[in-house]
Enzyme design. Sequence first.
Site, PDB file in Angstrom:
ATOM      1  N   ASN A 184      86.348  85.830  35.076  1.00 14.25           N
ATOM      2  CA  ASN A 184      86.316  86.840  34.006  1.00 14.25           C
ATOM      3  C   ASN A 184      87.631  87.307  33.459  1.00 14.25           C
ATOM      4  O   ASN A 184      88.356  87.791  34.406  1.00 14.25           O
ATOM      5  CB  ASN A 184      85.353  88.000  34.696  1.00 14.25           C
ATOM      6  CG  ASN A 184      85.366  89.262  33.740  1.00 14.25           C
ATOM      7  OD1 ASN A 184      85.776  89.095  32.740  1.00 14.25           O
ATOM      8  ND2 ASN A 184      84.870  90.343  34.056  1.00 14.25           N
ATOM      9  N   LYS A 244      88.403  89.273  31.337  1.00 12.45           N
ATOM     10  CA  LYS A 244      88.669  90.608  30.853  1.00 12.45           C
ATOM     11  C   LYS A 244      89.299  90.516  29.645  1.00 12.45           C
ATOM     12  O   LYS A 244      89.434  89.699  29.035  1.00 12.45           O
ATOM     13  CB  LYS A 244      88.913  91.462  32.056  1.00 12.45           C
ATOM     14  CG  LYS A 244      88.232  91.303  33.278  1.00 12.45           C
ATOM     15  CD  LYS A 244      88.245  92.349  34.333  1.00 12.45           C
ATOM     16  CE  LYS A 244      87.394  92.111  35.446  1.00 12.45           C
ATOM     17  NZ  LYS A 244      87.573  93.236  36.636  1.00 12.45           N
ATOM     18  N   GLY A 304      89.462  94.634  41.671  1.00 12.53           N
ATOM     19  CA  GLY A 304      90.742  94.939  40.940  1.00 12.53           C
ATOM     20  C   GLY A 304      91.801  95.691  42.307  1.00 12.53           C
ATOM     21  O   GLY A 304      92.668  96.096  41.957  1.00 12.53           O
ATOM     22  N   HIS A 331      78.588  94.326  33.515  1.00 16.43           N
ATOM     23  CA  HIS A 331      79.592  94.596  34.119  1.00 16.43           C
ATOM     24  C   HIS A 331      79.922  95.820  34.447  1.00 16.43           C
ATOM     25  O   HIS A 331      79.844  96.975  33.461  1.00 16.43           O
ATOM     26  CB  HIS A 331      80.966  93.948  33.273  1.00 16.43           C
ATOM     27  CG  HIS A 331      82.065  93.695  34.620  1.00 16.43           C
ATOM     28  ND1 HIS A 331      82.749  94.740  34.784  1.00 16.43           N
ATOM     29  CD2 HIS A 331      82.686  92.617  35.221  1.00 16.43           C
ATOM     30  CE1 HIS A 331      83.728  94.426  35.718  1.00 16.43           C
ATOM     31  NE2 HIS A 331      83.549  93.181  35.992  1.00 16.43           N
ATOM     32  N   SER A 333      87.817  91.227  44.015  1.00 17.74           N
ATOM     33  CA  SER A 333      89.126  91.043  44.878  1.00 17.74           C
ATOM     34  C   SER A 333      88.662  89.443  45.651  1.00 17.74           C
ATOM     35  O   SER A 333      89.236  89.308  46.652  1.00 17.74           O
ATOM     36  CB  SER A 333      89.324  91.993  45.812  1.00 17.74           C
ATOM     37  OG  SER A 333      89.878  93.158  45.126  1.00 17.74           O
ATOM     38  N   GLU A 358      82.577  97.659  34.536  1.00 17.85           N
ATOM     39  CA  GLU A 358      83.538  98.445  33.436  1.00 17.85           C
ATOM     40  C   GLU A 358      82.639  98.815  32.192  1.00 17.85           C
ATOM     41  O   GLU A 358      83.350  99.556  31.565  1.00 17.85           O
ATOM     42  CB  GLU A 358      84.645  97.250  33.379  1.00 17.85           C
ATOM     43  CG  GLU A 358      85.691  97.432  34.629  1.00 17.85           C
ATOM     44  CD  GLU A 358      86.241  95.998  34.648  1.00 17.85           C
ATOM     45  OE1 GLU A 358      86.307  95.164  33.795  1.00 17.85           O
ATOM     46  OE2 GLU A 358      86.722  95.959  35.690  1.00 17.85           O
ATOM     47  N   GLU A 391      79.042  93.101  42.468  1.00 12.59           N
ATOM     48  CA  GLU A 391      80.277  93.374  42.412  1.00 12.59           C
ATOM     49  C   GLU A 391      80.513  95.001  42.800  1.00 12.59           C
ATOM     50  O   GLU A 391      80.324  95.594  41.865  1.00 12.59           O
ATOM     51  CB  GLU A 391      80.870  93.333  41.194  1.00 12.59           C
ATOM     52  CG  GLU A 391      81.019  91.857  40.485  1.00 12.59           C
ATOM     53  CD  GLU A 391      81.914  91.551  39.417  1.00 12.59           C
ATOM     54  OE1 GLU A 391      82.939  90.690  39.692  1.00 12.59           O
ATOM     55  OE2 GLU A 391      81.967  92.281  38.536  1.00 12.59           O
TER      56      GLU A 391
HETATM   57  P1  13P Z   1      88.696  91.094  40.586  1.00 16.63           P
HETATM   58  O1  13P Z   1      88.370  89.802  41.143  1.00 16.63           O
HETATM   59  O2  13P Z   1      90.337  91.249  39.690  1.00 16.63           O
HETATM   60  O3  13P Z   1      88.573  92.152  41.741  1.00 16.63           O
HETATM   61  O4  13P Z   1      87.587  91.397  39.477  1.00 16.63           O
HETATM   62  C1  13P Z   1      86.312  91.157  39.680  1.00 16.63           C
HETATM   63  C2  13P Z   1      85.434  91.455  38.613  1.00 16.63           C
HETATM   64  O5  13P Z   1      85.318  92.352  38.000  1.00 16.63           O
HETATM   65  C3  13P Z   1      84.880  90.104  38.007  1.00 16.63           C
HETATM   66  O6  13P Z   1      83.950  90.422  37.096  1.00 16.63           O
END
Ligand code: 13P
Length: 260
Positions: free
Chosen positions: A11, A13, A173, A97, A212, A99, A167
């Site tokens: 992803n 983003k 992150g 997601h 992560s 976010e 997640e």
């Molecule tokens: P990270 O791997 O950067 O922690 O992000 C995970 C994520 O949100 C994937 O959708």
Amino acid sequence: MKQSVKMIVGNWKMNGESAGLAEFEALAARLKSDPCRVDVAICPPATLIDRMRRIGGPAAIALGGQDCHAEPRGAYTGSISAELLVEAGCDLVIVGHSERRQMFEETDAAVSAKTAGALRAGLTPIICVGETLAQREAGEAASVVRGQILGSLHDDLTGRDWALAYEPVWAIGTGLTPTLEQIAEIHAAARAAMVERLGEGGRIAPILYGGSVNAGNARDILAVAEVGGALVGGASLKATDFLAIIHAAELALVAADAQG
Ligand code: 13P
């Protein structure tokens, strides 16, 4: 996508810009010259989907959207429908997601409607769930995930035409990950909720872990029971990092074969 045990999805983003295409090109070239059993996908910013398709991604790497609107078309400024993603070259789409749940206030009902939209267009939805740190510290991780699953899935889901992604919000992150035991516990609870919501059809779809994941921890995480793959953010932006995670998934498949 191929029917296999492990699915590794990147992803990107809101990252990548055009320079990211060089990384994608390197990834596609490597996976074409050295095919693997793992299902690999990248979900780039929508503006890069068509360019990645032209680079030849789909031969080795499936492409996905990071979100879609529930409706097929209409006056929804700034939104992209599942149908438009299909036309651009996508096979899958991430919905719900954290976010988007947090920053765009997406509810379980909205995620369920987007899931139906994805299925209508023929995309594989990857439905994301996960608890916040406060919810985990309150001992609510499993119940939060169960509630999100019951609310975000859709009756139109059957067998293997979709995936769940667990997640934990606090692991995204941050460089933090749950213990392997905690991942196993939530994946088991997620599976139970999928069956509760969909019946026997809920037993088949893979459950990805995200948060992560990197080259150093992927092998252990991918060996956990009910971990059917990974949804990778930061470590999917560099071809070498992402290839190391794909390699870890292959090793997990080999180890599973050896156990019969
Ligand atoms: P990270 O791997 O950067 O922690 O992000 C995970 C994520 O949100 C994937 O959708």
